[in-house]
Design an enzyme around this catalytic site. Structure first.
Site, mmCIF file in Angstrom:
data_model
loop_
_atom_site.group_PDB
_atom_site.id
_atom_site.type_symbol
_atom_site.label_atom_id
_atom_site.label_comp_id
_atom_site.label_asym_id
_atom_site.label_seq_id
_atom_site.Cartn_x
_atom_site.Cartn_y
_atom_site.Cartn_z
ATOM 1 N N ASN A 9 0.746 -1.172 -0.144
ATOM 2 C CA ASN A 9 0.056 -0.077 -0.046
ATOM 3 C C ASN A 9 0.886 1.242 0.051
ATOM 4 O OD1 ASN A 9 -1.936 2.056 0.389
ATOM 5 N ND2 ASN A 9 -2.283 1.411 2.751
ATOM 6 N N LYS A 11 0.172 4.271 -0.195
ATOM 7 C CA LYS A 11 -0.297 5.461 0.491
ATOM 8 C C LYS A 11 0.047 6.670 -0.552
ATOM 9 C CE LYS A 11 0.027 3.322 4.768
ATOM 10 N NZ LYS A 11 -0.011 3.250 6.343
ATOM 11 N N HIS A 94 -9.701 1.502 4.617
ATOM 12 C CA HIS A 94 -8.354 1.472 5.413
ATOM 13 C C HIS A 94 -8.641 2.407 6.739
ATOM 14 C CE1 HIS A 94 -4.264 2.433 6.493
ATOM 15 N NE2 HIS A 94 -3.835 1.360 5.537
ATOM 16 N N GLU A 96 -6.867 4.649 7.893
ATOM 17 C CA GLU A 96 -6.674 6.053 7.576
ATOM 18 C C GLU A 96 -7.790 6.967 6.736
ATOM 19 O OE1 GLU A 96 -2.875 5.273 5.430
ATOM 20 O OE2 GLU A 96 -1.938 4.631 7.441
ATOM 21 N N GLU A 166 -5.315 -5.224 10.192
ATOM 22 C CA GLU A 166 -4.398 -3.814 10.494
ATOM 23 C C GLU A 166 -4.719 -3.352 12.065
ATOM 24 O OE1 GLU A 166 -2.380 -2.805 6.600
ATOM 25 O OE2 GLU A 166 -3.962 -1.453 6.909
ATOM 26 N N GLY A 172 2.758 2.343 10.934
ATOM 27 C CA GLY A 172 3.629 3.249 10.637
ATOM 28 C C GLY A 172 4.334 3.795 11.814
ATOM 29 N N SER A 212 3.301 -2.076 10.103
ATOM 30 C CA SER A 212 5.004 -2.298 10.576
ATOM 31 C C SER A 212 5.680 -3.617 10.096
ATOM 32 C CB SER A 212 5.351 -1.935 11.950
ATOM 33 O OG SER A 212 5.047 -0.403 12.201
HETATM 34 P P1 13P Z 1 3.183 0.131 7.818
HETATM 35 O O1 13P Z 1 3.623 -0.957 7.138
HETATM 36 O O2 13P Z 1 3.792 1.641 7.236
HETATM 37 O O3 13P Z 1 3.024 0.240 9.029
HETATM 38 O O4 13P Z 1 1.610 0.752 7.033
HETATM 39 C C1 13P Z 1 0.859 -0.669 7.022
HETATM 40 C C2 13P Z 1 -0.573 -0.187 6.320
HETATM 41 O O5 13P Z 1 -1.131 0.643 6.494
HETATM 42 C C3 13P Z 1 -0.811 -0.997 5.116
HETATM 43 O O6 13P Z 1 -1.925 -0.643 4.657
#
Ligand code: 13P
Length: 250
Positions: A9, A11, A94, A96, A166, A172, A212
């Site tokens: 992903n 982002k 997601h 976010e 997740e 992150g 992560s």
């Molecule tokens: P990270 O791998 O940067 O923690 O992000 C995970 C994520 O949100 C994947 O959709």
């Protein structure tokens, strides 16, 4: 036997030009594998990504879509636009998007159903905050998110969906869930699917872990019984992604 999947992903990272460069770097490194590999990229990067990946088994995913097909929805991207551009997967719900764009379980469900209608495979995200984990409500919350996402989805369609667990506190932050924590929730998700759709579908549906994931923890996570691969954020933008895809060799 469920086939493993590792999806990146990206982002809100990578311009169209950077997209082509990153794909040129990663493509040869992730091509010789029995794992399904997907790059989920920003909407503006989809067309160059599809072009850069033609003649390749790597799938392209969108990071979001709207649940209407066309009309006066300034700035949105529709499922048929994605399908026509060559997209096969779409991330839905997601954390976010739930957090910053008020995506509710109801909206997630509308998107899931619309994606399926257009033969896009939804990657349905669920996950708890640290506060919810500490309150001990993780499994109940995840169950609610899953039941909501799959409302009015037929068994034949449900089995094609992908679920990504997740935990928000692991995204992150560098603070990965332990493989036991991730397995516990992924098993809970499979039980929820079993309760809705029965054992055959529950055994077939793929459940990924995200938060992560890196080259150091991928193997341990992905070899848990109910974890069928990963949804990778930060590490998907680096050559490290190839190590995660090739986790069996780690
Ligand atoms: P990270 O791998 O940067 O923690 O992000 C995970 C994520 O949100 C994947 O959709």
């Amino acid at each position: 036997m469920r086939k493993k999947m590792v999806a990146g992903n990206w982002k809100m990272n990578m311009t169209p030009r950077e997209t082509v460069e990153l794909i040129r770097t990663l493509k040869p490194m992730v091509s010789d594998t029995d794992v399904d590999v997907v790059f989920c990229v920003p909407a503006i990067d989809i067309v160059p990504a599809v072009e850069a990946l033609k003649d390749s088994d790597i799938g392209i995913g969108a990071e979001n879509m709207f649940y209407e097909e066309k009309g006066a929805y300034t700035g949105e991207v529709s499922p048929n636009m994605l399908a026509d551009a060559g997209v096969s997967y779409v991330i839905v719900g997601h954390s976010e998007r739930r957090q910053y764009f008020n995506e509710t379980d109801e909206i997630v469900n509308k998107k899931v159903r619309k994606a399926i209608e257009h033969e896009l495979t939804p990657i349905i995200c669920c996950g708890e905050t640290l506060e919810q984990r500490e309150q001990g409500v993780t499994l109940d919350l995840i169950k609610k998110q899953i039941v909501g996402a799959f409302m009015h989805v037929s068994p034949e369609n449900a089995v094609k969906c992908i679920i990504a667990y997740e935990p928000i506190w692991a995204i992150g932050t560098g603070r990965v869930a332990s493989s036991a924590q991730a397995q516990e929730v992924c098993q809970g998700i499979r039980t929820t699917i079993r309760n809705i759709y029965g054992s055959v579908i529950a055994e077939q549906i793929r459940i990924l872990y995200g938060g992560s994931v890196n080259a150091g923890n991928a193997k341990e996570l992905f070899t848990e019984e109910d974890i069928d691969g990963g949804l990778v954020g930060g590490a998907s933008l680096k050559p490290e992604f190839a190590k995660i895809v090739n986790y069996k060799k780690l």
